[in-house]
Design a protein around this motif. Structure first.
Motif: not given
Length: 636
Positions: A275, A277, A279, A311, A313, A316-317, A345-346, A349-350, A374
């Motif tokens: 997962l 980040d 952003s 994934v 984000y 949106a993710a 930075t969502a 949702a991520g 992140t």
């Protein structure tokens, strides 16, 4: 003739636009006096955003360097040195200690800092965010005068970078009277993020914020030579009681756990979700580019039976890689290489999407885990700590754990990331350079990703006839109520394959004057407060109890072990205890602890030198260097 002119023009154009050839430069940086290697030295291409740092062996590698470039080598406490590349492919550098250190500019990862030669204070000028160790802009030139150092005013029209880093408040554990508080209960902690983060501050020429210093994470950053467990329990328990080095009238208690080392080939199959980040705040070399290198190294550790999804984000993710077998490394790395930063930075949702993907590919009896990378700056969507906590607690009950890797500076949200890892039954690390990425994701691969025991809790009952008072050093945000120890619904820390956990108590023995360290409490009116005679007839200092669960279990198992015997002198203590004590002492100095006794940076460094041991990876030598750097910062 026209044809000849066209050919000549083409040749001239080709010559004019031919790019300068580039090469890879490698080398080693050492101290010119003692010849010691220097890890953590900043190596940058002058007037560019290309840079790196030396590893634990003082070695560096920097790519895409032109023969016209100049390399700049800078390190706190040493004179900055510039070297022209020319046609060299190997450049070894010897740095000279700088006795006039306070008159220098110390370059940080997001703004230059200036140290005043007269007062010794540090003033940060907020500049535009830049690559770690980028050179200071010309507008920040320092003008030396007879009276000291003068700083030209900052151009107000230039973009200002404000530090929005966040740390949870830590209130240092006090001494407690054993007659009133015989029990001390806490959750284990194998996180090491605090140490990497304070190293980043010190390497920038700053003392870290007090609340960034979590002593238990500093101590547990290092491996200790505890014996492997025997029997059915997944760890060995190793207590030790010696004289306290910073207060000779007191004792120092060490409790060490050694997790069972499970060979990688015998570890259960993994269902991982990266997962990531992406952003806009991640668009710096010490964030997304470093993150991608780290995950490439992790990918190299995967086995065919492991699976990875990815994934990302921002505003949106989305899923950029469906669950893929671990032997398809090129496909996983290609997905990593495509990542670019931009947007808001969502985070919420991520995380939700990552859990959905992990559940979709759930492996019974396997290691189901999300690895969140992140800077922690969630600002859109389900971003409150309470909402995140509720969601992650629910998901861990389904057997999906969460590991958190922190990157970057300036907007770093340490408090949020520590909370996420804690509630997600995972561990939390801060990655400030490629060597740390290797340590966390390669050298400690099993411990980082594979849990061998969960909800591990300590409870120590002190014998008040032997122990007048006690203080747990660190673990402030891991404290539990006494009744939590027997409550199997109460969450606690996880232990990974091969992990060590070390906890330290400062103990006030019975019969000495405790001064004002122990606060008095009136006698209770309705309850017994007398010590049982049996306590005075035993030679037990304390009884140590532990509870833990199997990774997929719901019922805890109890281990109980008393501690008896004579108190050793500190010099007779194990190498493990002496080095752990030096790290804890360093933490108390950084926090300016009320209980630091006669500690000094020199004393801590000497303690660490005498207990450094083999130190094959060089982490303990690096620790000694950090202590020495803080000594310079604190004394000037």
């Amino acid at each position: 003739m026209k044809t000849v002119m066209i050919i000549l023009l083409g040749l001239l154009t080709a010559f004019t636009w031919r790019p300068n050839p580039t090469q890879t430069i490698t080398g080693t940086v050492t101290d010119i006096d003692g010849g010691a290697v220097l890890p953590g030295v900043n190596v940058i291409v002058k007037s560019s955003q290309t840079g790196t740092v030396t590893d634990m062996n003082g070695q560096y590698r920097i790519e895409n360097v032109s023969e016209k470039d100049v390399l700049v080598f800078s390190f706190i406490g040493y004179v900055t040195q510039e070297v022209k590349v020319k046609n060299q492919s190997a450049i070894n550098v010897q740095l000279v200690a700088d006795v006039q250190e306070l008159s220098e500019v110390v370059v940080t990862g997001y703004a230059p800092q200036y140290k005043r030669a007269v007062t010794g204070s540090v003033a940060r000028i907020r500049g535009a965010n830049s690559i770690s160790s980028a050179p200071a802009p010309a507008m920040y030139d320092v003008v030396e005068q007879e009276s000291g150092v003068y700083y030209p005013p900052v151009d107000d029209e230039l973009p200002q970078e404000f530090n929005t880093e966040e740390y949870a408040t830590i209130r240092e554990n006090p001494f407690l009277a054993s007659s009133q508080n015989p029990l001390s209960t806490f959750s284990i902690d194998v996180d090491a993020a605090s140490y990497g983060n304070i190293r980043r501050f010190i390497n920038q020429g700053e003392m870290p914020p007090t609340d960034a210093v979590r002593i238990e994470e500093m101590v547990n950053y290092f491996k200790y030579n505890y014996p492997q467990p025997k029997g059915d329990d997944p760890f060995s328990v190793n207590p030790e009681l010696v004289e306290c080095p910073w207060n000779p009238q007191h004792h120092l208690l060490k409790i060490g756990l050694q997790g069972k080392e499970i060979p990688t080939e015998n570890l259960p199959a993994s269902n991982l979700v990266f997962l990531i980040d992406v952003s806009g705040s991640m668009d710096y070399s010490n964030k997304l580019p470093l993150l991608k290198k780290a995950f490439r190294m992790l990918t190299d550790q995967l086995r065919p039976q492991d699976r990875v999804a990815m994934v990302v984000y921002a505003g949106a993710a989305g899923v950029v890689l469906e669950s893929t077998p671990g032997n398809e490394k090129a496909k996983i790395k290609e997905a990593l290489d495509r990542l670019q930063a931009g947007g808001s930075t969502a985070g919420g949702a991520g995380i939700q999407l990552a859990y959905d993907i992990a559940k979709k590919n759930f492996q019974d009896g396997g290691n189901n885990r999300i690895i969140l990378a992140t800077d922690g700056d969630f600002n859109i969507g389900e971003s409150s700590n309470a909402a995140m906590e509720r969601m992650i607690e629910k998901k861990r009950e389904e057997g999906i754990f969460l590991t958190v890797l922190g990157f970057g500076m300036g907007n770093y949200k340490d408090s949020k990331m520590e909370l996420l890892a804690d509630k997600g039954n995972g561990n939390y690390a801060y990655i400030d350079n490629i060597q740390e990425a290797k340590k966390v994701l390669v050298s400690e691969f099993g411990g980082t990703l594979f849990t061998i025991a969960k909800d591990v809790k300590f409870q120590i009952e002190f014998n008040p006839t032997k122990v007048q008072g006690h203080r747990l050093i660190g673990y402030e945000n891991r404290a539990l109520r006494s009744e939590d120890f027997n409550d199997d619904k109460k969450d606690a820390g996880e232990l990974g394959s091969g992990h060590t956990v070390t906890a330290l108590y400062e103990v006030i023995p019975a019969g000495i004057d405790a001064g004002d360290l122990l606060k008095s409490v009136d006698d209770l009116k309705y309850q017994k407060q007398k010590t049982e005679r049996s306590a005075s007839r035993t030679d037990e200092w304390l009884t140590l109890k532990l509870r833990y669960k199997a990774p997929d279990g719901d019922t805890s198992k109890l281990i109980e072990q008393p501690l008896t015997g004579e108190v050793k002198s500190f010099n007779e203590a194990s190498e493990n205890l002496r080095f752990a004590a030096s790290v804890a002492g360093f933490g108390m100095l950084l926090r300016d602890s009320n209980f630091k006794g006669n500690l000094t940076y020199d004393a801590v460094a000497q303690m660490a030198r005498e207990s450094k041991g083999e130190d094959q990876e060089g982490y303990r030598q690096e620790f000694i260097r950090l202590v020495e750097s803080c000594n310079l910062l604190a004394s000037n």
